[in-house]
Scaffold this motif. Structure first.
Motif, short mmCIF file in Angstrom:
data_model
loop_
_atom_site.label_atom_id
_atom_site.label_comp_id
_atom_site.label_asym_id
_atom_site.label_seq_id
_atom_site.Cartn_x
_atom_site.Cartn_y
_atom_site.Cartn_z
N PHE A 140 -56.70 64.55 -17.72
CA PHE A 140 -56.74 63.21 -17.13
C PHE A 140 -56.55 63.27 -15.62
N ARG A 141 -55.62 64.09 -15.17
CA ARG A 141 -55.33 64.16 -13.73
C ARG A 141 -56.52 64.75 -12.97
N HIS A 142 -57.18 65.72 -13.53
CA HIS A 142 -58.35 66.31 -12.87
C HIS A 142 -59.50 65.31 -12.80
N GLU A 143 -59.80 64.68 -13.92
CA GLU A 143 -60.96 63.77 -13.95
C GLU A 143 -60.72 62.52 -13.10
N ILE A 144 -59.49 62.03 -13.04
CA ILE A 144 -59.23 60.88 -12.19
C ILE A 144 -59.37 61.28 -10.72
N GLY A 145 -59.19 62.56 -10.41
CA GLY A 145 -59.43 63.05 -9.06
C GLY A 145 -60.89 62.87 -8.66
N HIS A 146 -61.81 63.12 -9.59
CA HIS A 146 -63.23 62.88 -9.31
C HIS A 146 -63.48 61.41 -9.01
N TYR A 147 -62.84 60.55 -9.78
CA TYR A 147 -63.02 59.11 -9.59
C TYR A 147 -62.56 58.68 -8.20
N TYR A 148 -61.37 59.10 -7.79
CA TYR A 148 -60.84 58.68 -6.49
C TYR A 148 -61.54 59.41 -5.34
N ASP A 149 -62.12 60.56 -5.59
CA ASP A 149 -62.94 61.23 -4.59
C ASP A 149 -64.04 60.27 -4.12
N GLY A 150 -64.76 59.70 -5.08
CA GLY A 150 -65.83 58.78 -4.74
C GLY A 150 -65.35 57.45 -4.23
N GLN A 151 -64.22 56.97 -4.76
CA GLN A 151 -63.72 55.66 -4.39
C GLN A 151 -63.07 55.63 -3.01
N LEU A 152 -62.36 56.70 -2.66
CA LEU A 152 -61.49 56.65 -1.48
C LEU A 152 -61.83 57.65 -0.39
N VAL A 153 -62.70 58.63 -0.68
CA VAL A 153 -62.84 59.72 0.28
C VAL A 153 -64.26 59.90 0.81
N THR A 154 -65.18 60.37 -0.04
CA THR A 154 -66.45 60.89 0.46
C THR A 154 -67.36 59.82 1.06
N ASP A 155 -67.11 58.57 0.77
CA ASP A 155 -67.90 57.50 1.39
C ASP A 155 -67.12 56.74 2.45
N GLY A 156 -66.00 57.31 2.91
CA GLY A 156 -65.13 56.60 3.85
C GLY A 156 -64.86 57.39 5.11
N PRO A 157 -63.91 56.95 5.92
CA PRO A 157 -63.62 57.58 7.21
C PRO A 157 -63.00 58.97 7.11
#
Length: 343
Positions: free
Chosen positions: A179-196
């Motif tokens: 769960f912790r690994h897969e939620i990392g993928h989710y927040y990668d897209g939500q909070l990181v790779t498309d942001g500042p």
């Protein structure tokens, strides 16, 4: 996990308790109060504002003790589950119970750290959902795609999970870890790779636009680079920047939760909130604590609790992960990182 106590008799409680073993009071978990609360009148709780809450309808199905605003309704954690085994699935349903317990643990930790948890029933495009599938009659691949996290329920069984761990030569494999690994993928897209934070992300993890399948094929064909222990937290992290970030995100959650639990249980003498960066918390608390816990496991003839070494390059990555918590500043922001680690 936090140290909980019964509000009726002050007996120590655990996160999963539905009944106090001392006074027999029925209990439920209030996500709003982040506390275990006593129930009255067959499953009802009235909070300080006079609002009525009711125990989740899935108490007997999945062991869920969480509260909901509707009598006979299901809680906000159960709302996140999009797919579950059928009622007649005699293999999948017991596995589902264990898996839902790990998912609730994850949600509480995300709440504690300040990560947004929004379901697809609220935000179809950007929300989160879980498909918890039984691999008895179909092949199930654990993964994440467009906010949907798929989990193979069979891995809730120790023998199956250990078989897979050995076959893949992994040092650690748990349901909560998935769960912790897969939620990392989710927040990668939500909070990181498309942001500042994208530029710093690429400095640390690499170019995320690299062909994912080609990189996976390369990894399984050639293996990890020879110097991977100096730059990555695990072999799996070497496959692609997405996997590197998700692995580091999982370890960020491992460390936060374990340090907070140790503080709640009086096992560490320095408050996590005293550290001005997550990197310093790892060096000052986590490394000596995990070493001690590994030694305790060995004293019991068990494998190391935390079978990983954290090199300097990974410390930088973990510090970055700590900085992506909503409301924090750029990587290394001391106030945000210290807050993310506070019990």
């Amino acid at each position: 996990m936090r140290a909980f106590r019964c509000r009726v008799c002050d007996n120590p409680l655990f996160f999963e308790n539905s009944v106090c073993t001392s006074c027999g009071t029925d209990l439920a978990f209030s996500r709003e109060e982040r506390a275990i609360v006593p129930l009255v009148d067959g499953g009802r709780y009235v909070d300080a504002t006079g609002t009525e809450w009711f125990v989740c309808r899935n108490l007997n199905l999945s062991g869920c003790t969480w509260l909901t605003r509707t009598a006979g309704g299901q809680c906000s954690s159960c709302d996140l589950t999009r797919t579950r085994p059928a009622d007649g699935d005699e293999v999948g349903l017991p596995q589902f119970r264990v898996t839902e317990g790990a998912k609730r643990h994850l949600v509480v930790e995300l709440d504690t750290l300040g990560f947004p948890v929004v379901g697809k029933h609220e935000d179809p495009a950007g929300g989160l959902a879980f498909d918890l599938l039984s691999s008895v009659d179909e092949n199930v691949v654990i993964g994440h795609a467009d906010g949907v996290i798929t989990i193979d329920l069979a891995e809730s069984a120790d023998d199956q999970r250990e078989k897979v761990r050995v076959s893949l030569d992994e040092p650690y494999r748990t349901m909560l870890g998935h769960f912790r690994h897969e939620i990392g993928h989710y927040y990668d897209g939500q909070l990181v790779t498309d942001g500042p934070l994208r530029e710093r992300y690429r400095e640390l993890f690499g170019d995320e636009t690299a062909d994912y399948q080609a990189e996976i094929d390369r990894h399984y064909r050639d293996g990890p680079p020879a110097d991977w222990p100096q730059r990555y937290i695990s072999r799996y992290a070497t496959m692609h920047p997405f996997e590197d970030f998700a692995e580091c995100f999982a370890h960020y959650l491992h460390i936060c939760d374990t340090v907070d639990t140790a503080a709640a249980q009086g096992l560490v003498t320095v408050s996590p909130s005293a550290f001005t960066s997550f990197r310093d918390l790892v060096v000052g608390v986590w490394m000596p604590l995990s070493t001690a816990l590994n030694q305790i496991n060995r004293s019991m003839g068990k494998d190391d609790l935390y079978p990983f070494v954290i090199p300097d390059a990974v410390l930088d990555k973990l510090d970055f992960v700590a900085s992506v918590v909503p409301g924090t500043d750029a990587p290394g922001a001391s106030e945000g990182n210290a807050g993310a680690a506070r019990p």
